[in-house]
Design an enzyme around this catalytic site. Sequence first.
Site, PDB file in Angstrom:
ATOM      1  N   ALA A 168      51.497  -1.055  44.506  1.00  0.00           N
ATOM      2  CA  ALA A 168      50.911  -2.166  43.752  1.00  0.00           C
ATOM      3  C   ALA A 168      50.323  -3.264  44.627  1.00  0.00           C
ATOM      4  O   ALA A 168      49.500  -4.052  44.159  1.00  0.00           O
ATOM      5  CB  ALA A 168      51.968  -2.777  42.825  1.00  0.00           C
ATOM      6  N   HIS A 178      22.365   5.537  66.538  1.00  0.00           N
ATOM      7  CA  HIS A 178      21.981   5.935  67.883  1.00  0.00           C
ATOM      8  C   HIS A 178      22.471   4.976  68.963  1.00  0.00           C
ATOM      9  O   HIS A 178      22.583   3.785  68.768  1.00  0.00           O
ATOM     10  CB  HIS A 178      20.441   6.076  68.018  1.00  0.00           C
ATOM     11  CG  HIS A 178      19.648   5.195  67.129  1.00  0.00           C
ATOM     12  ND1 HIS A 178      18.615   5.661  66.346  1.00  0.00           N
ATOM     13  CD2 HIS A 178      19.740   3.884  66.860  1.00  0.00           C
ATOM     14  CE1 HIS A 178      18.098   4.665  65.652  1.00  0.00           C
ATOM     15  NE2 HIS A 178      18.756   3.579  65.951  1.00  0.00           N
TER      16      HIS A 178
END
Length: 400
Positions: free
Chosen positions: A8, A312
């Site tokens: 929870a 990249h």
Amino acid sequence: MYGVVLAAGQGTRMRPLTDVQPKPLLPAGGRPLLEHVFDTCLDVVDEFVVVIGYRGADVRAKLGNAYRGTPITYVEQDEPAGTAHAIEQAESVIDERFIVLNGDVLVNSTLPNALADAHGHAIATTPVSDPTAYGVVSVAPDGSLEEIVEKPSDPPTDLANVGCYAFEPAVFEYIDQTEQSERGEFEITETLDRLLNDDHDISVVEYDGQWLDVGRPWELLTANEWILADIQRDIRGKVADGARVEGDVVIEKDATVRDGVVIEGPAVVKSDAEIGPNAYVRGATAIGSGVHAGHGVEVKNSILLSGAAVPHLSYIGDSILGRDVNLGAGTQVANLRHDDKSVQMTVKGERVDTGRRKLGVVLGNGVKTGINVSLNAGVKLGSDVRVEPGATVMRDRGLE
């Protein structure tokens, strides 16, 4: 037997990863922590009762109504008010003996099995080197619980309370009598004291296996390392002839590994992920669904959540990238201090020694960096933070 799983809480110490995701759904080894907890007790549980609260709808949507054939019932804890209060929410479902596990604590199957085999009420313990940081358990001559002392300066034993239990339904009467602690919570340890004071025996299950409370970001990395250490090679995705996949690596269906890529296990690449060309993935690394790690990218011992993009010329080491992170070309992560000391990280406003010599960054969902950005070891960036091109980031951002 019921398996009550507590799921929870928000997990504020795990921020920013839990800003929009409940902690038990954070992935380790490519799967949510909750699923690993379920796996440990499938042999002894006939029905799971999951206590949800923060973003509970997300938990329901992810898990559905059953896990590997075992039904799931959900009960809600509207406000976080302690472990006893969380367990109390399951009273309307429970009509026989049950075990209690935490949705963010990893153990192996011997623990729930031992709790299931124990008589009546039971508490799990494990020996630790420094008991002063835990609830410390004393055992009576007959092997039952004698006392629990919270974080004592002079521990009577080296047995720590693991936080996993087994109870008869009669426990709910004692939870109802439990009063709020000074922290404003209803503590299950007080419930245990009330049971003892009423002459109830509580079995002590001594456990010496794996135990990891995944409460802070670097502990999620540790969980990832533990889980990936046990995977077996399974290649179902598309791997180019010019790629090399070594060791225990899982590549799911619809994942793509392009030419020039080297993957050294243990590692998992989820469906729809795209690696390469010319990328290097190594260490205990989990690449989430839809992730793109492109040309000249190296990813080491890290977790990349779904949709993250490192297109990249970047290095990502010992780090966690949230969903839909996008790193500009040349973004580099430092994961080692110059003085070779362990990396520190800020948790809820306090600097904490992580104990890890190598630790990179934790990036919340949607973080974007410009080109040639440098991120220092131990830095956290909050959700949707933007970092300008060429910046060197030495401190956390966006976590107010």
